[in-house]
Design a protein around this motif. Structure first.
Motif, PDB file in Angstrom:
ATOM      1  N   GLU A  78     -48.828  34.730 -21.283  1.00 47.03           N
ATOM      2  CA  GLU A  78     -47.630  33.915 -21.063  1.00 47.03           C
ATOM      3  C   GLU A  78     -46.497  33.393 -21.825  1.00 47.03           C
ATOM      4  N   ARG A  84     -44.977  35.705 -24.388  1.00 49.35           N
ATOM      5  CA  ARG A  84     -43.775  36.098 -23.153  1.00 49.35           C
ATOM      6  C   ARG A  84     -42.618  35.567 -23.174  1.00 49.35           C
ATOM      7  N   GLN A 128     -39.259  35.738 -24.575  1.00 46.88           N
ATOM      8  CA  GLN A 128     -37.647  35.666 -24.343  1.00 46.88           C
ATOM      9  C   GLN A 128     -36.934  34.108 -24.753  1.00 46.88           C
ATOM     10  N   ASN A 145     -49.266  44.927 -20.893  1.00 44.89           N
ATOM     11  CA  ASN A 145     -47.994  45.121 -20.936  1.00 44.89           C
ATOM     12  C   ASN A 145     -48.240  46.867 -20.064  1.00 44.89           C
ATOM     13  N   VAL A 178     -37.327  42.976 -22.189  1.00 44.22           N
ATOM     14  CA  VAL A 178     -36.971  41.415 -22.242  1.00 44.22           C
ATOM     15  C   VAL A 178     -35.691  41.054 -21.607  1.00 44.22           C
TER      16      VAL A 178
END
Length: 151
Positions: A88, A91, A95, A125, A138
Motif C-alpha cells: 500500500e 501505491r 499516487q 495488480n 493511478v
C-alpha cells in the motif's frame, strides 16, 4: 522533477534518521541487488534482498515494514520511513508522485525511476505487470477523484 525527502515525509508520518528536506531520489526499487544511486529501497518481502546490499548499491533511504526488525547495522543517520503495509505504501508513493508531477509542462525533465520486480506486488495488480500502465491507471483514478470533488 525528482521525488524528494520532504515528499516521503508527507507520505510517511513515522520515520527515523537524518532529516534532509532537500535530498532527492533518482530511483525507487524493491530489489537490493540492483544499482540504485541515490535510491530508495523498499523491502516488500524476502525476495527483495538485504538492506546492506541496497546500501552498497547506492540506496540512501528505505521504506520499511514496521513489523520487520530493522537490521542492527543500519546507520543511525540513514533515513528510514516506516509503514504498516509496504505494498500500500508503494501505491501511495506512486499516487503522491503523480500528483506532484501533475501540471508540469516541461517536455524534458528528470524524473524518479520506479523499478519493481517483486512478484507479490505484481500479482496484486489485476490489470497489468507494467509499471507504466500502473502509473497511467493511478493517474486516471486521480483525475476521477478530482472531477468528483468539483461536483
Amino acid at each position: 522533477m525528482y521525488l524528494a525527502f520532504k515528499d516521503l515525509a508527507n507520505v510517511f508520518a513515522d520515520k527515523r534518521g537524518a532529516n534532509e528536506p532537500n535530498l532527492v531520489f533518482y530511483s525507487v526499487t524493491d530489489q537490493a541487488k540492483i544499482k540504485q544511486p541515490k535510491g530508495i529501497f523498499i523491502l516488500l518481502n524476502d525476495e527483495s534482498g538485504e538492506l546492506s546490499d541496497a546500501i552498497a548499491n547506492g540506496a540512501i533511504a528505505a521504506v520499511w515494514d514496521k513489523k520487520v526488525k530493522l537490521p542492527p547495522y543500519t546507520p543511525s543517520q540513514f533515513p528510514v520511513f516506516f509503514t504498516e503495509d509496504t505494498i500500500e505504501a508503494v501505491r501511495n508513493l506512486l499516487q503522491y508522485y503523480l500528483e506532484k508531477l501533475d501540471g508540469e509542462i516541461e517536455k524534458k525533465m528528470d524524473i524518479t525511476k520506479f523499478d519493481f520486480l517483486n512478484k507479490e506486488l505484481l500479482n496484486k495488480n489485476e490489470q497489468t505487470y507494467d509499471i507504466a500502465a500502473m502509473l497511467k491507471k493511478v493517474a486516471r483514478e486521480i483525475d476521477n477523484i478530482r472531477r468528483e470533488r468539483r461536483g
